[in-house]
Design a protein around this motif. Structure first.
Motif, PDB file in Angstrom:
ATOM      1  N   SER A   1       1.079  -1.235   0.104  1.00  0.00           N
ATOM      2  CA  SER A   1       0.116   0.039   0.281  1.00  0.00           C
ATOM      3  C   SER A   1       0.892   1.215   0.121  1.00  0.00           C
ATOM      4  CB  SER A   1      -0.826   0.019   1.128  1.00  0.00           C
ATOM      5  OG  SER A   1      -1.737  -1.099   1.179  1.00  0.00           O
ATOM      6  N   SER A   2       0.380   2.343  -0.566  1.00  0.00           N
ATOM      7  CA  SER A   2       1.223   3.550  -0.600  1.00  0.00           C
ATOM      8  C   SER A   2      -0.049   4.782  -0.677  1.00  0.00           C
ATOM      9  CB  SER A   2       1.908   3.587  -1.858  1.00  0.00           C
ATOM     10  OG  SER A   2       1.361   3.549  -3.097  1.00  0.00           O
ATOM     11  N   ASP A   3       0.522   5.933   0.081  1.00  0.00           N
ATOM     12  CA  ASP A   3      -0.162   7.129  -0.037  1.00  0.00           C
ATOM     13  C   ASP A   3       0.648   8.257  -0.549  1.00  0.00           C
ATOM     14  OD1 ASP A   3      -1.987   6.025   1.391  1.00  0.00           O
ATOM     15  OD2 ASP A   3      -1.450   6.614   3.352  1.00  0.00           O
ATOM     16  N   GLU A   4       0.175   8.959  -1.610  1.00  0.00           N
ATOM     17  CA  GLU A   4       1.004  10.047  -2.265  1.00  0.00           C
ATOM     18  C   GLU A   4       0.390  11.202  -2.238  1.00  0.00           C
ATOM     19  OE1 GLU A   4       2.772  10.637  -6.608  1.00  0.00           O
ATOM     20  OE2 GLU A   4       0.812   9.768  -6.659  1.00  0.00           O
ATOM     21  N   TYR A   5       0.754  12.303  -1.785  1.00  0.00           N
ATOM     22  CA  TYR A   5       0.191  13.593  -1.251  1.00  0.00           C
ATOM     23  C   TYR A   5       1.036  14.485  -2.353  1.00  0.00           C
ATOM     24  CZ  TYR A   5      -2.164  11.058   2.293  1.00  0.00           C
ATOM     25  OH  TYR A   5      -3.170  10.733   3.224  1.00  0.00           O
TER      26      TYR A   5
ATOM     27  N   PRO B   1      -2.054  21.859  -1.291  1.00  0.00           N
ATOM     28  CA  PRO B   1      -2.428  20.610  -1.509  1.00  0.00           C
ATOM     29  C   PRO B   1      -2.785  20.838  -3.095  1.00  0.00           C
ATOM     30  CG  PRO B   1      -3.470  21.130   0.466  1.00  0.00           C
ATOM     31  CD  PRO B   1      -2.925  22.228  -0.024  1.00  0.00           C
ATOM     32  N   ASN B   2      -2.339  19.718  -3.860  1.00  0.00           N
ATOM     33  CA  ASN B   2      -2.866  19.583  -5.344  1.00  0.00           C
ATOM     34  C   ASN B   2      -3.044  17.941  -5.576  1.00  0.00           C
ATOM     35  OD1 ASN B   2      -3.465  20.052  -7.779  1.00  0.00           O
ATOM     36  ND2 ASN B   2      -1.374  20.535  -8.397  1.00  0.00           N
ATOM     37  N   ARG B   3      -4.010  17.372  -5.232  1.00  0.00           N
ATOM     38  CA  ARG B   3      -4.365  16.116  -5.316  1.00  0.00           C
ATOM     39  C   ARG B   3      -3.448  15.068  -4.655  1.00  0.00           C
ATOM     40  NH1 ARG B   3      -8.518  15.217  -8.422  1.00  0.00           N
ATOM     41  NH2 ARG B   3      -9.155  16.627  -9.682  1.00  0.00           N
ATOM     42  N   GLY B   4      -3.566  13.890  -5.108  1.00  0.00           N
ATOM     43  CA  GLY B   4      -2.894  12.793  -4.412  1.00  0.00           C
ATOM     44  C   GLY B   4      -3.623  11.256  -4.800  1.00  0.00           C
ATOM     45  N   ASN B   5      -2.794  10.036  -4.438  1.00  0.00           N
ATOM     46  CA  ASN B   5      -3.553   8.918  -4.451  1.00  0.00           C
ATOM     47  C   ASN B   5      -3.275   7.881  -3.297  1.00  0.00           C
ATOM     48  OD1 ASN B   5      -4.297   8.885  -7.541  1.00  0.00           O
ATOM     49  ND2 ASN B   5      -1.955   9.031  -7.645  1.00  0.00           N
ATOM     50  N   LEU B   6      -4.217   7.272  -3.049  1.00  0.00           N
ATOM     51  CA  LEU B   6      -4.099   6.396  -1.817  1.00  0.00           C
ATOM     52  C   LEU B   6      -4.585   4.958  -2.401  1.00  0.00           C
ATOM     53  CD1 LEU B   6      -6.469   8.181   0.846  1.00  0.00           C
ATOM     54  CD2 LEU B   6      -4.186   8.319   0.612  1.00  0.00           C
ATOM     55  N   VAL B   7      -3.327   4.046  -2.363  1.00  0.00           N
ATOM     56  CA  VAL B   7      -3.154   2.972  -2.974  1.00  0.00           C
ATOM     57  C   VAL B   7      -3.313   2.010  -1.989  1.00  0.00           C
ATOM     58  CG1 VAL B   7      -2.235   1.340  -4.570  1.00  0.00           C
ATOM     59  CG2 VAL B   7      -2.428   3.855  -5.032  1.00  0.00           C
ATOM     60  N   ASN B   8      -4.359   0.753  -2.085  1.00  0.00           N
ATOM     61  CA  ASN B   8      -4.416  -0.381  -1.196  1.00  0.00           C
ATOM     62  C   ASN B   8      -4.226  -1.528  -1.814  1.00  0.00           C
ATOM     63  OD1 ASN B   8      -4.275  -2.038   0.928  1.00  0.00           O
ATOM     64  ND2 ASN B   8      -6.895  -1.658   1.415  1.00  0.00           N
TER      65      ASN B   8
ATOM     66  N   THR C   1      -8.550  17.870  -5.073  1.00  0.00           N
ATOM     67  CA  THR C   1      -7.545  19.050  -4.991  1.00  0.00           C
ATOM     68  C   THR C   1      -6.946  19.570  -3.507  1.00  0.00           C
ATOM     69  OG1 THR C   1      -8.381  19.882  -6.999  1.00  0.00           O
ATOM     70  CG2 THR C   1      -6.606  21.266  -5.831  1.00  0.00           C
ATOM     71  N   ASN C   2      -8.078  19.434  -2.872  1.00  0.00           N
ATOM     72  CA  ASN C   2      -8.046  19.887  -1.255  1.00  0.00           C
ATOM     73  C   ASN C   2      -7.362  18.343  -0.451  1.00  0.00           C
ATOM     74  OD1 ASN C   2     -10.097  18.129  -0.784  1.00  0.00           O
ATOM     75  ND2 ASN C   2     -11.457  19.990  -0.429  1.00  0.00           N
ATOM     76  N   GLN C   3      -7.360  17.422  -0.746  1.00  0.00           N
ATOM     77  CA  GLN C   3      -7.019  16.069  -0.409  1.00  0.00           C
ATOM     78  C   GLN C   3      -7.759  15.698   0.855  1.00  0.00           C
ATOM     79  OE1 GLN C   3      -2.742  16.968   0.518  1.00  0.00           O
ATOM     80  NE2 GLN C   3      -1.913  16.757  -1.661  1.00  0.00           N
ATOM     81  N   THR C   4      -9.056  16.265   0.817  1.00  0.00           N
ATOM     82  CA  THR C   4      -9.744  15.783   2.119  1.00  0.00           C
ATOM     83  C   THR C   4     -10.847  14.637   1.730  1.00  0.00           C
ATOM     84  OG1 THR C   4     -11.312  17.649   1.434  1.00  0.00           O
ATOM     85  CG2 THR C   4      -9.566  18.171   3.092  1.00  0.00           C
ATOM     86  N   SER C   5     -10.959  14.388   0.396  1.00  0.00           N
ATOM     87  CA  SER C   5     -11.980  13.560  -0.041  1.00  0.00           C
ATOM     88  C   SER C   5     -11.465  13.041  -1.477  1.00  0.00           C
ATOM     89  CB  SER C   5     -13.424  13.786   0.023  1.00  0.00           C
ATOM     90  OG  SER C   5     -13.575  14.832  -0.858  1.00  0.00           O
TER      91      SER C   5
END
Length: 181
Positions: free
Chosen positions: A85-89, A98-105, A151-155
């Motif tokens: 798993s990895s988290d990218e902000y 903040p400008n997006r990101g990915n949460l990978v499980n 974009t705000n990384q909250t959802s």
């Protein structure tokens, strides 16, 4: 499987016969050859790795001799579980906006099957024929879920779910004639 290993040799410094790929040294895994007139072994193993679950292994081998024929037959099963798993902000200019990101499980399961054998037929005291067939199979199951963050990384604004099943098989054989001069 580890039960098929007789010994492991580690060469820490390169030899003149090594290519540049072995410049830091090599690891040589020696499989069982001198299995004697008879023998057998069964191995069962399991454990627990936090975050990855319960891996397991089962292997067995039988070696023996019938007249001029010496044989070794072994098989094994191994389960490996991997969580990657990895988290990218991502942040904009200055590193504070903040400008997006990915949460990978991602969870992967490997079921590996091995069949190894060796047959030695002594034709006469100076000549021996050796035949070693092998079979390896890996079943890989992969379950990956990716959330793309707003974009705000909250959802998240995108949820991608991917399931893959892949099978790899390898067949091999080795034939050798040994003559003692």
């Amino acid at each position: 499987p580890a039960t098929f290993i007789e010994r492991i040799e580690i060469t820490r410094s390169p030899l003149a016969s090594m290519t540049s790929q072995g410049a830091a040294g090599t690891v040589n895994i020696i499989t069982r050859r001198d299995f004697g007139p008879s023998g057998r072994q069964i191995t069962v193993g399991t454990g627990y790795v936090e975050g990855n679950g319960t891996p397991g292994e089962f292997s067995a081998w039988q070696g023996g001799q019938a007249g001029a024929l010496r044989y070794f037959i072994g098989g094994g099963y191994q389960r490996r579980l991997v969580q990657e798993s990895s988290d990218e902000y991502i942040f904009g200019a200055g590193g504070t906006t903040p400008n997006r990101g990915n949460l990978v499980n991602q969870h992967r399961k490997f079921d590996e099957y091995t069949l190894l054998s060796r047959f030695e037929l002594a034709i006469d005291p100076a000549n021996t024929i050796i035949f070693s067939p092998s079979y390896l199979r890996t079943n890989e199951f992969r379950d990956q879920n990716t959330l793309r963050l707003r974009t705000n990384q909250t959802s998240a604004d995108r949820d991608t779910h991917e399931i893959r099943h892949r099978i790899r098989e390898t067949y091999g054989s080795y034939l050798e004639w040994q003559h003692a001069f």
